[in-house]
Structures are given as C-alpha cells and as structure tokens.
Design a protein around this motif. Sequence first.
Motif, PDB file in Angstrom:
ATOM      1  N   LYS A 131       0.802  -1.234   0.000  1.00 39.09           N
ATOM      2  CA  LYS A 131       0.000   0.000   0.000  1.00 39.09           C
ATOM      3  C   LYS A 131       0.831   1.278   0.000  1.00 39.09           C
ATOM      4  O   LYS A 131       0.335   2.338  -0.343  1.00 39.09           O
ATOM      5  N   PHE A 132       2.096   1.171   0.425  1.00 43.52           N
ATOM      6  CA  PHE A 132       2.937   2.365   0.575  1.00 43.52           C
ATOM      7  C   PHE A 132       3.874   2.549  -0.613  1.00 43.52           C
ATOM      8  O   PHE A 132       4.772   3.381  -0.571  1.00 43.52           O
ATOM      9  N   CYS A 133       3.707   1.753  -1.678  1.00 43.83           N
ATOM     10  CA  CYS A 133       4.695   1.725  -2.761  1.00 43.83           C
ATOM     11  C   CYS A 133       4.070   2.205  -4.063  1.00 43.83           C
ATOM     12  O   CYS A 133       3.011   1.725  -4.473  1.00 43.83           O
ATOM     13  N   VAL A 173      21.658  -3.871  -5.890  1.00 42.58           N
ATOM     14  CA  VAL A 173      20.500  -4.192  -5.059  1.00 42.58           C
ATOM     15  C   VAL A 173      19.298  -4.384  -5.987  1.00 42.58           C
ATOM     16  O   VAL A 173      19.023  -3.544  -6.826  1.00 42.58           O
ATOM     17  N   MET A 174      18.652  -5.530  -5.852  1.00 38.82           N
ATOM     18  CA  MET A 174      17.451  -5.772  -6.660  1.00 38.82           C
ATOM     19  C   MET A 174      16.290  -5.154  -5.896  1.00 38.82           C
ATOM     20  O   MET A 174      15.486  -5.852  -5.277  1.00 38.82           O
ATOM     21  N   MET A 175      16.271  -3.809  -5.915  1.00 35.75           N
ATOM     22  CA  MET A 175      15.271  -3.063  -5.146  1.00 35.75           C
ATOM     23  C   MET A 175      14.561  -2.048  -6.030  1.00 35.75           C
ATOM     24  O   MET A 175      14.003  -1.062  -5.546  1.00 35.75           O
ATOM     25  N   MET A 177      11.947  -1.574  -9.605  1.00 34.44           N
ATOM     26  CA  MET A 177      10.543  -1.925  -9.841  1.00 34.44           C
ATOM     27  C   MET A 177      10.383  -3.446  -9.858  1.00 34.44           C
ATOM     28  O   MET A 177      11.196  -4.162 -10.424  1.00 34.44           O
ATOM     29  N   GLY A 178       9.309  -3.916  -9.233  1.00 32.01           N
ATOM     30  CA  GLY A 178       8.968  -5.330  -9.332  1.00 32.01           C
ATOM     31  C   GLY A 178       9.407  -6.164  -8.148  1.00 32.01           C
ATOM     32  O   GLY A 178      10.142  -5.710  -7.274  1.00 32.01           O
ATOM     33  N   GLU A 179       8.917  -7.389  -8.141  1.00 35.74           N
ATOM     34  CA  GLU A 179       9.273  -8.352  -7.091  1.00 35.74           C
ATOM     35  C   GLU A 179      10.181  -9.406  -7.724  1.00 35.74           C
ATOM     36  O   GLU A 179       9.714 -10.261  -8.487  1.00 35.74           O
ATOM     37  N   PRO A 180      11.492  -9.347  -7.425  1.00 36.14           N
ATOM     38  CA  PRO A 180      12.432 -10.247  -8.096  1.00 36.14           C
ATOM     39  C   PRO A 180      12.068 -11.719  -7.969  1.00 36.14           C
ATOM     40  O   PRO A 180      12.241 -12.484  -8.908  1.00 36.14           O
ATOM     41  N   VAL A 209      19.320  -9.349  -3.060  1.00 35.29           N
ATOM     42  CA  VAL A 209      17.956  -9.507  -3.568  1.00 35.29           C
ATOM     43  C   VAL A 209      17.011  -9.090  -2.460  1.00 35.29           C
ATOM     44  O   VAL A 209      17.103  -9.572  -1.338  1.00 35.29           O
ATOM     45  N   SER A 210      16.109  -8.184  -2.800  1.00 37.22           N
ATOM     46  CA  SER A 210      15.115  -7.758  -1.822  1.00 37.22           C
ATOM     47  C   SER A 210      13.768  -8.360  -2.200  1.00 37.22           C
ATOM     48  O   SER A 210      13.337  -8.267  -3.345  1.00 37.22           O
ATOM     49  N   THR A 211      13.133  -8.986  -1.234  1.00 33.43           N
ATOM     50  CA  THR A 211      11.824  -9.605  -1.512  1.00 33.43           C
ATOM     51  C   THR A 211      10.790  -9.176  -0.485  1.00 33.43           C
ATOM     52  O   THR A 211      11.116  -8.945   0.680  1.00 33.43           O
ATOM     53  N   VAL A 231      14.743  -8.531   3.244  1.00 28.80           N
ATOM     54  CA  VAL A 231      13.314  -8.840   3.282  1.00 28.80           C
ATOM     55  C   VAL A 231      12.553  -7.580   3.693  1.00 28.80           C
ATOM     56  O   VAL A 231      12.876  -6.937   4.697  1.00 28.80           O
ATOM     57  N   SER A 232      11.580  -7.226   2.867  1.00 29.02           N
ATOM     58  CA  SER A 232      10.748  -6.065   3.186  1.00 29.02           C
ATOM     59  C   SER A 232       9.727  -6.504   4.215  1.00 29.02           C
ATOM     60  O   SER A 232       8.713  -7.105   3.875  1.00 29.02           O
ATOM     61  N   LEU A 233       9.996  -6.204   5.464  1.00 28.06           N
ATOM     62  CA  LEU A 233       9.161  -6.709   6.551  1.00 28.06           C
ATOM     63  C   LEU A 233       8.030  -5.725   6.861  1.00 28.06           C
ATOM     64  O   LEU A 233       6.863  -6.044   6.731  1.00 28.06           O
ATOM     65  N   PHE A 274      16.465  -6.811   7.298  1.00 23.31           N
ATOM     66  CA  PHE A 274      15.025  -6.569   7.283  1.00 23.31           C
ATOM     67  C   PHE A 274      14.773  -5.084   7.046  1.00 23.31           C
ATOM     68  O   PHE A 274      15.251  -4.237   7.805  1.00 23.31           O
ATOM     69  N   GLU A 275      14.052  -4.804   5.964  1.00 24.84           N
ATOM     70  CA  GLU A 275      13.701  -3.415   5.677  1.00 24.84           C
ATOM     71  C   GLU A 275      12.381  -3.096   6.383  1.00 24.84           C
ATOM     72  O   GLU A 275      11.463  -3.934   6.413  1.00 24.84           O
ATOM     73  N   TYR A 276      12.318  -1.893   6.918  1.00 27.98           N
ATOM     74  CA  TYR A 276      11.131  -1.524   7.698  1.00 27.98           C
ATOM     75  C   TYR A 276      10.829  -0.058   7.405  1.00 27.98           C
ATOM     76  O   TYR A 276      11.545   0.841   7.843  1.00 27.98           O
ATOM     77  N   VAL A 277       9.797   0.172   6.591  1.00 25.45           N
ATOM     78  CA  VAL A 277       9.458   1.537   6.197  1.00 25.45           C
ATOM     79  C   VAL A 277       8.703   2.214   7.344  1.00 25.45           C
ATOM     80  O   VAL A 277       7.807   1.623   7.949  1.00 25.45           O
ATOM     81  N   MET A 278       9.097   3.428   7.675  1.00 23.17           N
ATOM     82  CA  MET A 278       8.534   4.094   8.843  1.00 23.17           C
ATOM     83  C   MET A 278       7.290   4.898   8.450  1.00 23.17           C
ATOM     84  O   MET A 278       7.386   5.957   7.825  1.00 23.17           O
ATOM     85  N   LEU A 305      15.838   0.803   8.862  1.00 25.42           N
ATOM     86  CA  LEU A 305      14.616   1.613   8.900  1.00 25.42           C
ATOM     87  C   LEU A 305      14.633   2.562   7.700  1.00 25.42           C
ATOM     88  O   LEU A 305      15.614   3.294   7.495  1.00 25.42           O
ATOM     89  N   ILE A 306      13.573   2.526   6.899  1.00 24.97           N
ATOM     90  CA  ILE A 306      13.506   3.391   5.712  1.00 24.97           C
ATOM     91  C   ILE A 306      12.484   4.489   5.960  1.00 24.97           C
ATOM     92  O   ILE A 306      11.292   4.195   6.122  1.00 24.97           O
ATOM     93  N   PRO A 307      12.931   5.746   6.004  1.00 25.10           N
ATOM     94  CA  PRO A 307      11.936   6.819   6.092  1.00 25.10           C
ATOM     95  C   PRO A 307      10.997   6.718   4.879  1.00 25.10           C
ATOM     96  O   PRO A 307      11.476   6.541   3.758  1.00 25.10           O
ATOM     97  N   PHE A 308       9.698   6.760   5.103  1.00 27.80           N
ATOM     98  CA  PHE A 308       8.735   6.650   4.003  1.00 27.80           C
ATOM     99  C   PHE A 308       8.964   7.793   3.007  1.00 27.80           C
ATOM    100  O   PHE A 308       9.035   8.950   3.395  1.00 27.80           O
ATOM    101  N   ASN A 309       9.090   7.433   1.738  1.00 21.35           N
ATOM    102  CA  ASN A 309       9.243   8.446   0.691  1.00 21.35           C
ATOM    103  C   ASN A 309       7.884   8.715   0.067  1.00 21.35           C
ATOM    104  O   ASN A 309       7.269   7.811  -0.486  1.00 21.35           O
ATOM    105  N   PRO A 310       7.424   9.944   0.143  1.00 22.31           N
ATOM    106  CA  PRO A 310       6.069  10.237  -0.326  1.00 22.31           C
ATOM    107  C   PRO A 310       5.979  10.296  -1.852  1.00 22.31           C
ATOM    108  O   PRO A 310       6.980  10.443  -2.534  1.00 22.31           O
ATOM    109  N   PHE A 311       4.790  10.139  -2.359  1.00 25.86           N
ATOM    110  CA  PHE A 311       4.504  10.346  -3.773  1.00 25.86           C
ATOM    111  C   PHE A 311       3.075  10.842  -3.861  1.00 25.86           C
ATOM    112  O   PHE A 311       2.303  10.703  -2.893  1.00 25.86           O
ATOM    113  N   SER A 312       2.740  11.385  -5.016  1.00 22.96           N
ATOM    114  CA  SER A 312       1.417  11.983  -5.120  1.00 22.96           C
ATOM    115  C   SER A 312       0.329  10.912  -4.975  1.00 22.96           C
ATOM    116  O   SER A 312       0.401   9.850  -5.602  1.00 22.96           O
TER     117      SER A 312
END
Length: 383
Positions: A131-133, A173-175, A177-180, A209-211, A231-233, A274-278, A305-312
């Motif tokens: 939902k945040f991507c 980094v396979m980070m 577009m897409g789910e590798p 590889v990020s999944t 791993v995108s947790l 473990f990636e964790y978007v804030m 910890l990944i600060p959430f990057n906003p988009f429109s």
Amino acid sequence: MLASDSVRNASSERFNLLNADRVSLEKLFSAQGEKPFRARQVFSRLHKNGGCNNELAACLQDLPAATRARFSELVHIDELPLATVIPASDGVYKLLFSVGAGQQIEAVIIPEAQRITLCISSQVGCALACKFCLTGKQGFARNLTTAEIVAQLRVANRFLQSQGSTSGISNIVMMGMGEPLLNADAVLPALRLFTDTAAYALTPRRVTVSTAGVVPAMARLAADVPVSLAVSLHAPTNALRDEIMPVNRKYPLASLMTACQQHIINRPRAYVTFEYVMLDGVNDSPACARDLVRLLHGIRCKVNLIPFNPFSGASYQCSSPATIQEFRSRLLQSGVMTTIRKTRGDDILAACGQLAGDVHARTMGLAGRAGQSESPIVRHSPQ
Ligand code: SAH
C-alpha cells in the motif's frame, strides 16, 4: 530459441546472447556440436571489458571461421535501449529504459564514498500492491527477461565510463521496480551472471535480492546463488502486515521467518537485512518495536529503517525523525543491530518506492486477493 528469450524479440528467430548464463550458453553450443570452451570464449568477450561494444562479430572473433558464420545466423546481441538519464542533486542518476509497447522501467545509480550501487528493476510494474509503494499502485505489466535485467548493469557501467568515472558498479541491489522472486526464472540467471568471475565478477555478498516475502522462491534463491538477502518486513504482526502488504496473506510471518533462517543456515557469516518503512502512526509505536524484537529473536539480522518516501496520492506520511530515532533506540537496546537508511535521489523520484517508469498494467495486483488466487485480478486485456 530458448523459452526465456525476450518478449521484445519474440518475432526474431535469433537467440539473444544476453539471456544466457554460462551453463546455458554451453548447452547452446553443445546442441550445435561445439565444445564448451568455445561457449566460454564468447561468454567472456560478451561480458568482460565493455562487452565488445555489443558488436556480434567482435564477440564471436575467437571462433573458427565456419563456426562463426553459423553462429552469426543463430544469435544476436539485443541490449535494452537507454531512453533518458535524470541526474539528482545528490549525485544519484536515474536511468530510464524503453522496454517496448511504450513502457519504461528504471534503474538508479547511487554513488557513495567507497562503492557505487546500482538499484535494478526486475519487472515492468509489480503485482504485489504494497500500500505504501508507488510501483505497487501501478499494477503489473510483465516480467523482464534476463537480458533486460543484465542490460541495466551493462548500460550503467558504460554511462559511468562516459562520465569519466574510473570505477564501475560495485554493488547491486534488486530493489527497483517489481518483485524479483516472482520472476525467479529470469532473475536467477541474471544473479549468476553478476557474480560469475568470467562475467561481471561482483562479490556475491555485494549483490542483494530484496523480496516482499515470496516464500517458495526464497528456498530456490538460497539453493542457487549465495547472494545477500533483504526482506521487506515493514510490520511485526500478521494483522498489520496483512493490511499493508497483501502478500502476507499468502505467506504469513511464520513461514517467512523460517525461509529467512534457511537462507543463512549454512552461511555462518551471512545475515538477513530486514527493511522496515517508517509509516507515521501505522507501524512506528513502542509496541511495534517490542513485537519486532520478539519476531526477530534468534535470527542473525540487521534492521534497516527506511523513512517513508512520499509520492502523489500516497495515503501515508513518514514518521517524524524523533520517532524514527526512538524506534531505532528501542531495537538497539534489545540487541537488534539497526540502521536508518539515508534517502537518496528523492528530488527526482528515485528513492525507495518512488520508481514509476511508464507502465501499462495488465493486472492490478494482489490487494484483497492473496491466498485465494495464484493470478492477480485482470482489469483489462494485454496491450
Ligand atoms: N519487491 C521487492 C523489491 C522492491 S525494493 C521488495 O518488496 O523488497 C524497494 C524497497 O523499498 C522495499 O523494501 C519496499 O518495501 C520499500 N518501499 C516501497 N515503497 C516505499 C516508500 N514509499 N518509501 C520508502 N520505502 C518504500
């Protein structure tokens, strides 16, 4: 033509050499009655030292004349065309590639003091609908081929050279577009090429590889190439993860954590990132930090910890810097190694989760459907 050959080249009878890892090129040669060492000669010409500028004759130059003539009819080199390069104010470059049918994908070059990282895309769009991507919001168009994945590295290296850089890409980094791991058939050969000493010779540890947690393919990855796993947790409980990452309904946390353990079990020095978007008010509470510590207990890991990057149109906001710091301190106090990712390239929408390219989605993702169906919801027919 191998089944994995590019969709763009479907009309061509010739096999795109960039789709083959070493073993499949040897098979192609032996099917033609040629010795494996002939395949290896072509392989290093193709991948080493700028890859012969993509000139087929130069790649085939070590072969005897008759073999060369035959292979010139059978194979070709088809590299993804670079459409545009967009520089950010912090040294990051976004590379846009045309992938046919008016669509584009993106790769991002991130120069740092001791290394140059390339963030690579694996699919046109994404079916997972986190939902945040932003990529997730676009839906899914198609998988990239091995050739299209490898081309991102080739083009990035050539671009760096054209800018006068004396070093090439050192980390992948396979980070993008897409789910590798939903495109493992193309991604695994690409990873083998990245790390093959006769090709791009990147240290496996420096290829990540990020999944989002495609559990069955995680086992395949672990058995295939010893690259690093991220791993995108993003949530410490099934209830919350189900809500923000629909893939969790299909592969819940218990199965994901087991797959993470399996990845590092025979690699004493390896760990899982473990990636964790804030996300403000969503997953950044002290209770979430406590649940996260519990979840990660006993796994050799690092949390980023990944600060959430906003988009429109995004429905989330980034947690405050103080909240992110506090969350980190709580993890650190419990012995969980934790870093905060520095956001790069956000002025050109090149930061995590902001890659959009130009995608004409054929399917709109897993939202609300995971666990019920293998295939995402089809909204309109292929272009
Ligand atoms: N599908 C893979 C690869 C994408 S990697 C995966 O999910 O791991 C991109 C990373 O950025 C993932 O950790 C993803 O969850 C995260 N991300 C997505 N949207 C983001 C956003 N808006 N801000 C910050 N990180 C985001």
